[in-house]
Design a protein around this motif. Structure first.
Motif, PDB file in Angstrom:
ATOM      1  N   PHE A  99      -4.643  -3.859 -45.922  1.00  0.00           N
ATOM      2  CA  PHE A  99      -3.964  -2.729 -46.666  1.00  0.00           C
ATOM      3  C   PHE A  99      -3.386  -3.519 -47.850  1.00  0.00           C
ATOM      4  CE2 PHE A  99      -0.815  -4.888 -43.984  1.00  0.00           C
ATOM      5  CZ  PHE A  99       0.209  -5.197 -44.699  1.00  0.00           C
ATOM      6  N   HIS A 100      -3.259  -2.441 -48.911  1.00  0.00           N
ATOM      7  CA  HIS A 100      -2.520  -2.807 -50.182  1.00  0.00           C
ATOM      8  C   HIS A 100      -1.337  -3.356 -50.152  1.00  0.00           C
ATOM      9  CE1 HIS A 100      -6.487  -1.788 -52.733  1.00  0.00           C
ATOM     10  NE2 HIS A 100      -6.842  -1.304 -51.117  1.00  0.00           N
ATOM     11  N   PHE A 101      -1.077  -4.295 -50.758  1.00  0.00           N
ATOM     12  CA  PHE A 101       0.524  -4.682 -50.777  1.00  0.00           C
ATOM     13  C   PHE A 101       1.477  -3.663 -51.210  1.00  0.00           C
ATOM     14  CE2 PHE A 101       4.326  -6.740 -52.777  1.00  0.00           C
ATOM     15  CZ  PHE A 101       4.697  -7.523 -51.883  1.00  0.00           C
ATOM     16  N   GLU A 102       1.252  -3.086 -52.297  1.00  0.00           N
ATOM     17  CA  GLU A 102       2.066  -2.005 -52.736  1.00  0.00           C
ATOM     18  C   GLU A 102       2.171  -0.849 -52.001  1.00  0.00           C
ATOM     19  OE1 GLU A 102      -1.643  -2.231 -55.589  1.00  0.00           O
ATOM     20  OE2 GLU A 102      -0.482  -3.516 -54.207  1.00  0.00           O
ATOM     21  N   SER A 103       1.422  -0.703 -51.146  1.00  0.00           N
ATOM     22  CA  SER A 103       1.086   0.833 -50.475  1.00  0.00           C
ATOM     23  C   SER A 103       2.461   0.994 -49.305  1.00  0.00           C
ATOM     24  CB  SER A 103      -0.089   0.613 -49.768  1.00  0.00           C
ATOM     25  OG  SER A 103      -0.307  -0.104 -48.600  1.00  0.00           O
ATOM     26  N   THR A 104       3.007  -0.269 -49.051  1.00  0.00           N
ATOM     27  CA  THR A 104       4.267  -0.213 -48.047  1.00  0.00           C
ATOM     28  C   THR A 104       5.356  -0.962 -48.411  1.00  0.00           C
ATOM     29  OG1 THR A 104       4.552  -0.639 -45.616  1.00  0.00           O
ATOM     30  CG2 THR A 104       3.249  -2.177 -46.791  1.00  0.00           C
ATOM     31  N   THR A 105       6.454  -0.608 -48.050  1.00  0.00           N
ATOM     32  CA  THR A 105       7.747  -1.223 -48.367  1.00  0.00           C
ATOM     33  C   THR A 105       7.852  -2.516 -47.546  1.00  0.00           C
ATOM     34  OG1 THR A 105       8.862  -0.165 -46.634  1.00  0.00           O
ATOM     35  CG2 THR A 105       8.713   0.907 -49.107  1.00  0.00           C
ATOM     36  N   ASN A 106       7.169  -2.960 -46.618  1.00  0.00           N
ATOM     37  CA  ASN A 106       7.483  -4.251 -45.977  1.00  0.00           C
ATOM     38  C   ASN A 106       6.334  -4.690 -45.531  1.00  0.00           C
ATOM     39  OD1 ASN A 106       8.384  -6.339 -44.294  1.00  0.00           O
ATOM     40  ND2 ASN A 106      10.255  -5.095 -43.688  1.00  0.00           N
ATOM     41  N   ALA A 128      -4.602  -4.957 -60.804  1.00  0.00           N
ATOM     42  CA  ALA A 128      -3.320  -5.376 -61.316  1.00  0.00           C
ATOM     43  C   ALA A 128      -2.349  -5.799 -60.754  1.00  0.00           C
ATOM     44  CB  ALA A 128      -2.893  -3.721 -61.814  1.00  0.00           C
ATOM     45  N   THR A 129      -2.544  -6.340 -59.289  1.00  0.00           N
ATOM     46  CA  THR A 129      -1.597  -6.967 -58.575  1.00  0.00           C
ATOM     47  C   THR A 129      -1.685  -8.439 -58.765  1.00  0.00           C
ATOM     48  OG1 THR A 129      -2.033  -5.065 -56.938  1.00  0.00           O
ATOM     49  CG2 THR A 129      -0.817  -6.962 -56.085  1.00  0.00           C
ATOM     50  N   PRO A 130      -0.360  -8.906 -58.849  1.00  0.00           N
ATOM     51  CA  PRO A 130      -0.485 -10.388 -59.070  1.00  0.00           C
ATOM     52  C   PRO A 130      -0.647 -11.334 -57.698  1.00  0.00           C
ATOM     53  CG  PRO A 130       1.690  -9.637 -59.302  1.00  0.00           C
ATOM     54  CD  PRO A 130       0.686  -8.525 -59.196  1.00  0.00           C
ATOM     55  N   VAL A 131      -1.129 -12.459 -57.695  1.00  0.00           N
ATOM     56  CA  VAL A 131      -1.301 -13.280 -56.626  1.00  0.00           C
ATOM     57  C   VAL A 131      -0.054 -13.644 -56.023  1.00  0.00           C
ATOM     58  CG1 VAL A 131      -2.116 -15.387 -55.749  1.00  0.00           C
ATOM     59  CG2 VAL A 131      -3.575 -14.150 -57.248  1.00  0.00           C
ATOM     60  N   SER A 132       1.071 -13.755 -56.828  1.00  0.00           N
ATOM     61  CA  SER A 132       2.485 -14.003 -56.539  1.00  0.00           C
ATOM     62  C   SER A 132       2.812 -13.267 -55.447  1.00  0.00           C
ATOM     63  CB  SER A 132       3.077 -14.093 -57.556  1.00  0.00           C
ATOM     64  OG  SER A 132       3.415 -12.563 -57.952  1.00  0.00           O
ATOM     65  N   VAL A 133       2.347 -12.119 -55.328  1.00  0.00           N
ATOM     66  CA  VAL A 133       2.932 -10.854 -54.364  1.00  0.00           C
ATOM     67  C   VAL A 133       2.582 -11.627 -52.679  1.00  0.00           C
ATOM     68  CG1 VAL A 133       3.230  -9.164 -55.676  1.00  0.00           C
ATOM     69  CG2 VAL A 133       1.273  -9.463 -54.175  1.00  0.00           C
ATOM     70  N   VAL A 134       1.662 -12.559 -52.503  1.00  0.00           N
ATOM     71  CA  VAL A 134       1.133 -12.910 -51.288  1.00  0.00           C
ATOM     72  C   VAL A 134       1.875 -14.249 -50.755  1.00  0.00           C
ATOM     73  CG1 VAL A 134      -1.017 -11.709 -51.392  1.00  0.00           C
ATOM     74  CG2 VAL A 134      -0.780 -14.314 -52.123  1.00  0.00           C
ATOM     75  N   MET A 135       2.874 -14.706 -51.442  1.00  0.00           N
ATOM     76  CA  MET A 135       3.258 -16.107 -51.056  1.00  0.00           C
ATOM     77  C   MET A 135       4.017 -16.021 -49.941  1.00  0.00           C
ATOM     78  SD  MET A 135       2.249 -18.344 -53.400  1.00  0.00           S
ATOM     79  CE  MET A 135       3.660 -19.710 -53.019  1.00  0.00           C
ATOM     80  N   SER A 136       4.817 -15.105 -49.673  1.00  0.00           N
ATOM     81  CA  SER A 136       5.549 -15.041 -48.152  1.00  0.00           C
ATOM     82  C   SER A 136       4.553 -14.566 -46.879  1.00  0.00           C
ATOM     83  CB  SER A 136       6.761 -14.111 -48.377  1.00  0.00           C
ATOM     84  OG  SER A 136       6.036 -12.606 -48.587  1.00  0.00           O
ATOM     85  N   LEU A 137       3.395 -14.393 -47.405  1.00  0.00           N
ATOM     86  CA  LEU A 137       2.165 -13.936 -46.364  1.00  0.00           C
ATOM     87  C   LEU A 137       1.207 -14.779 -46.211  1.00  0.00           C
ATOM     88  CD1 LEU A 137       1.911 -10.355 -47.732  1.00  0.00           C
ATOM     89  CD2 LEU A 137       3.393 -10.824 -45.943  1.00  0.00           C
ATOM     90  N   ILE A 138       1.209 -15.677 -46.918  1.00  0.00           N
ATOM     91  CA  ILE A 138      -0.380 -16.838 -46.566  1.00  0.00           C
ATOM     92  C   ILE A 138      -0.053 -17.349 -45.142  1.00  0.00           C
ATOM     93  CG2 ILE A 138      -0.626 -16.879 -48.861  1.00  0.00           C
ATOM     94  CD1 ILE A 138       0.809 -19.638 -48.967  1.00  0.00           C
ATOM     95  N   GLU A 139       1.071 -17.795 -44.656  1.00  0.00           N
ATOM     96  CA  GLU A 139       1.124 -18.393 -43.461  1.00  0.00           C
ATOM     97  C   GLU A 139       0.764 -17.519 -42.117  1.00  0.00           C
ATOM     98  OE1 GLU A 139       1.467 -21.535 -42.930  1.00  0.00           O
ATOM     99  OE2 GLU A 139       1.955 -21.993 -45.080  1.00  0.00           O
TER     100      GLU A 139
END
Length: 224
Positions: A99-106, A128-139
């Motif tokens: 799913f798209h990162f910005e499509s949900t609040t959590n 348009a979505t930066p890579v930085s948003v996945v930093m907390s998810l990569i694990e």
């Protein structure tokens, strides 16, 4: 999906997007993909709200899994509030839900819920979505999908500038010593495949290129 021939250390897998198939002959389209050695499908789900188009449903996924149980069903949710429908796709037999990162609040919680159900989870980055948003998810994610077109419609032109984003994710993966897949979706054909591979992607989605030609197997062979 289909794994490409080894060229160096990076082995690519091909995931055909059935959005590019003839919807009136979907069973035949999937069958010819299977005959070419494909064992996974990319299935686009759209709600007409998050993106201005409509796509496949949980019922479609269920029918595909009933008729082609050996096929991995990778469900790409281009919808608002994906948390409201993940149970439907899990019950339908999805093997991966992204799913798209910005499509949900959590996003973190949603990844947890998908994986708790025994299904692989992926996060999608629009152009348009930066890579930085996945930093907390990569694990915890199994896959990060970088869109190389704006989501919503098949057959769009490949956005070459997204290769820097693919390379950034690949560097992040190596630096953190994680093992998620890096997938690219949009405009992948025999002209852009090597760019995707060199940037560090491990999975390539291809729809219109594979299905619109007269010979699926011949077009696939140009990629693998």
């Amino acid at each position: 999906m289909l794994k490409s021939k080894e060229k160096g250390e990076n082995k690519m897998r091909i995931m055909p997007s059935i959005l590019g198939a003839n919807s009136l002959e979907l069973h035949k389209e999937i069958a010819r993909a299977k005959e070419s050695g494909i064992n996974g499908l990319h299935i686009d789900v759209m709600d007409g709200h998050f993106v201005p188009n409509l796509g496949f449903t949980a019922q479609n996924v269920k029918e595909i899994k009933q008729n082609f149980p050996e096929m991995e069903a990778e469900v790409h949710l281009m919808v608002s509030h994906p948390e409201q429908m993940i149970t439907d796709f899990i019950d339908a037999g999805a093997d991966m839900i992204e799913f798209h990162f910005e499509s949900t609040t959590n996003a973190y919680y949603l990844v947890q819920q998908i994986k708790k159900a025994g299904v692989k989870a992926g996060i999608v980055l629009s152009p348009a979505t930066p890579v930085s948003v996945v930093m907390s998810l990569i694990e915890i994610v199994d896959q990060i999908l970088i869109m190389t077109v704006n989501p919503g419609f098949g057959g769009q032109a490949f956005i070459k500038e997204m290769m820097s984003k693919v390379a950034e994710v690949a560097q992040l993966k190596n630096a953190q010593n994680t093992d998620f897949e890096i997938e690219v979706d949009g405009g992948v054909n025999d002209q852009t495949f090597e760019l995707v591979k060199k940037a560090g992607a491990t999975v390539a989605v291809s729809g219109s290129y594979l299905f619109k030609g007269n010979n699926f197997h011949e077009r696939l062979s140009r990629l693998v």
